[in-house]
Design a protein around this motif. Structure first.
Motif, PDB file in Angstrom:
ATOM      1  N   GLU A 133       5.680   8.045  -9.568  1.00 46.18           N
ATOM      2  CA  GLU A 133       5.725   8.489  -8.173  1.00 46.18           C
ATOM      3  C   GLU A 133       5.139   7.438  -7.228  1.00 46.18           C
ATOM      4  OE1 GLU A 133       5.344  13.229  -9.349  1.00 46.18           O
ATOM      5  OE2 GLU A 133       3.707  12.223  -8.298  1.00 46.18           O
ATOM      6  N   VAL A 134       3.992   6.864  -7.612  1.00 47.64           N
ATOM      7  CA  VAL A 134       3.380   5.877  -6.715  1.00 47.64           C
ATOM      8  C   VAL A 134       4.112   4.530  -6.774  1.00 47.64           C
ATOM      9  CG1 VAL A 134       1.110   6.971  -6.754  1.00 47.64           C
ATOM     10  CG2 VAL A 134       1.624   5.168  -8.428  1.00 47.64           C
ATOM     11  N   LEU A 135       4.702   4.204  -7.928  1.00 48.49           N
ATOM     12  CA  LEU A 135       5.537   3.003  -7.992  1.00 48.49           C
ATOM     13  C   LEU A 135       6.718   3.135  -7.048  1.00 48.49           C
ATOM     14  CD1 LEU A 135       5.543   2.259 -11.827  1.00 48.49           C
ATOM     15  CD2 LEU A 135       4.630   0.752 -10.047  1.00 48.49           C
ATOM     16  N   SER A 136       7.291   4.331  -6.992  1.00 49.16           N
ATOM     17  CA  SER A 136       8.423   4.575  -6.107  1.00 49.16           C
ATOM     18  C   SER A 136       8.001   4.509  -4.648  1.00 49.16           C
ATOM     19  CB  SER A 136       9.030   5.949  -6.420  1.00 49.16           C
ATOM     20  OG  SER A 136      10.062   6.250  -5.498  1.00 49.16           O
ATOM     21  N   ARG A 137       6.852   5.129  -4.328  1.00 49.25           N
ATOM     22  CA  ARG A 137       6.428   5.169  -2.928  1.00 49.25           C
ATOM     23  C   ARG A 137       6.063   3.784  -2.400  1.00 49.25           C
ATOM     24  NH1 ARG A 137       2.718   9.712   0.182  1.00 49.25           N
ATOM     25  NH2 ARG A 137       3.224   8.931   2.268  1.00 49.25           N
ATOM     26  N   THR A 138       5.601   2.911  -3.272  1.00 46.56           N
ATOM     27  CA  THR A 138       5.214   1.569  -2.837  1.00 46.56           C
ATOM     28  C   THR A 138       6.308   0.529  -3.061  1.00 46.56           C
ATOM     29  OG1 THR A 138       4.134   1.217  -4.986  1.00 46.56           O
ATOM     30  CG2 THR A 138       2.750   1.967  -3.154  1.00 46.56           C
ATOM     31  N   GLY A 139       7.496   0.960  -3.504  1.00 45.04           N
ATOM     32  CA  GLY A 139       8.612   0.042  -3.666  1.00 45.04           C
ATOM     33  C   GLY A 139       8.460  -0.934  -4.806  1.00 45.04           C
ATOM     34  N   MET A 140       7.760  -0.529  -5.865  1.00 47.84           N
ATOM     35  CA  MET A 140       7.485  -1.445  -6.973  1.00 47.84           C
ATOM     36  C   MET A 140       8.224  -1.087  -8.258  1.00 47.84           C
ATOM     37  SD  MET A 140       3.477  -2.401  -6.614  1.00 47.84           S
ATOM     38  CE  MET A 140       3.739  -3.738  -7.778  1.00 47.84           C
ATOM     39  N   GLU A 141       9.181  -0.202  -8.181  1.00 44.18           N
ATOM     40  CA  GLU A 141       9.886   0.218  -9.395  1.00 44.18           C
ATOM     41  C   GLU A 141      10.549  -0.959 -10.108  1.00 44.18           C
ATOM     42  OE1 GLU A 141      11.640   4.565  -8.443  1.00 44.18           O
ATOM     43  OE2 GLU A 141      12.004   3.039  -6.913  1.00 44.18           O
TER      44      GLU A 141
END
Length: 304
Positions: free
Chosen positions: A112-120
């Protein structure tokens, strides 16, 4: 209840007083900008909030409790204080996973936080290969991991490109809109002007201002006046003779400092100079900040 309460906070290192009887609050639902020249004590204050530095005097609480008394701090407070504080051999995913598991958080929070910060797309890359901007994003992801109501960011846009800076600005605003308390320090005054709802300004460890941006720019700097005249050369001469500072603006305009709009209009009328525009301009946040902290700057250069 205020989310962060700082009361009489003082910290000394040897003979130097880095934070001096500092008192302020950070409220939920808004972005509080934490401003001050280099050496003003901002980073030390942030470290005292999260228990990394012990104050010599005073108290600081988060949600009414000291940081060390929080059962699971990551659930209450998220902080980015040093983007380099990550094991370079770990991937972004495993860095966040280690934090999640050690704090009893579900693994789903990592995605979830990888997605929110654009780091996927870089989740499987080692942190040691990241640029400073990507390390900043990873630090922000770690701060968000526990879904806390209080967030503290020390220079979060450092190393980011313009797109990244805008992304951080939008993120700060969205976090505050969710009802969280956001404390953020930055040297980019233009960003603070667009991001912060409230400002805490410190200098040499002491509180200088606790105010809104509009109030600070209204009182902290004289501003300028935009003038358009049928004879700008003659008006420039008359204004300069009267003690004003005049610069050429865009499209044949004049930018006048050190003289109020009314006085400019009267001077122009006295000399028969026709004005087509006379617009007072409020001081920018940078102007107000520089005026407010002029006596607190540790090192001052001299213009060539």
């Amino acid at each position: 209840m205020s989310m962060i309460e700082v009361r009489g906070l003082t910290k000394r290192y040897g003979p130097a007083t880095v934070v001096d009887d500092l008192t302020f609050t950070v409220e939920p639902g808004q972005v509080t900008g934490f401003l001050g020249p280099n050496g003003a004590g901002k980073s030390t204050t942030m470290r005292m909030i999260v228990g990394l530095v012990a104050p010599d005097r005073g108290t600081v609480t988060v949600g009414g409790r000291r940081y060390r008394d929080l059962p699971v701090p990551l659930l209450e407070v998220g902080a980015l204080l040093d983007a380099g504080a990550v094991h370079g051999g770990r991937t972004a995913y495993h860095h966040l996973l280690a934090l999640a598991v050690s704090n009893g958080l579900p693994r789903t929070r990592v995605g979830e936080v990888l997605s929110r910060t654009g780091m996927e797309s870089v989740a499987a890359k080692r942190a040691g290969s990241f640029s400073l901007g990507m390390r900043q994003r990873l630090g922000i992801a770690a701060a968000l991991l526990g879904d806390p109501q209080v967030l503290i960011f020390d220079e979060p846009v450092n190393g980011l490109d313009p797109e990244g800076i805008r992304w951080v600005r939008d993120l700060m605003r969205s976090l505050a809109a969710e009802g969280r308390a956001v404390l953020v320090s930055s040297h980019l005054m233009s960003e603070m002007a667009q991001t912060a709802d409230h400002l805490i300004v410190v200098g040499r460890g002491r509180l200088i201002a606790d105010t809104t941006i509009s109030e600070l720019t209204r009182t902290g700097g004289a501003g300028t006046v935009l003038v358009r005249a049928d004879d700008p050369v003659a008006l420039t001469r008359r204004l300069t003779e009267a003690g004003a500072t005049v610069h050429e603006g865009l499209e044949s305009s004049l930018v006048v400092a050190d003289m109020a709009a009314g006085d400019i209009g009267r001077l122009a009328a006295f000399h028969g100079i026709v004005l087509s525009e006379l617009t007072p301009q409020r001081a920018s946040l940078e102007d107000a900040f520089m005026a407010l902290t002029r006596d607190s700057v540790e090192f001052q250069g001299v213009a060539a």
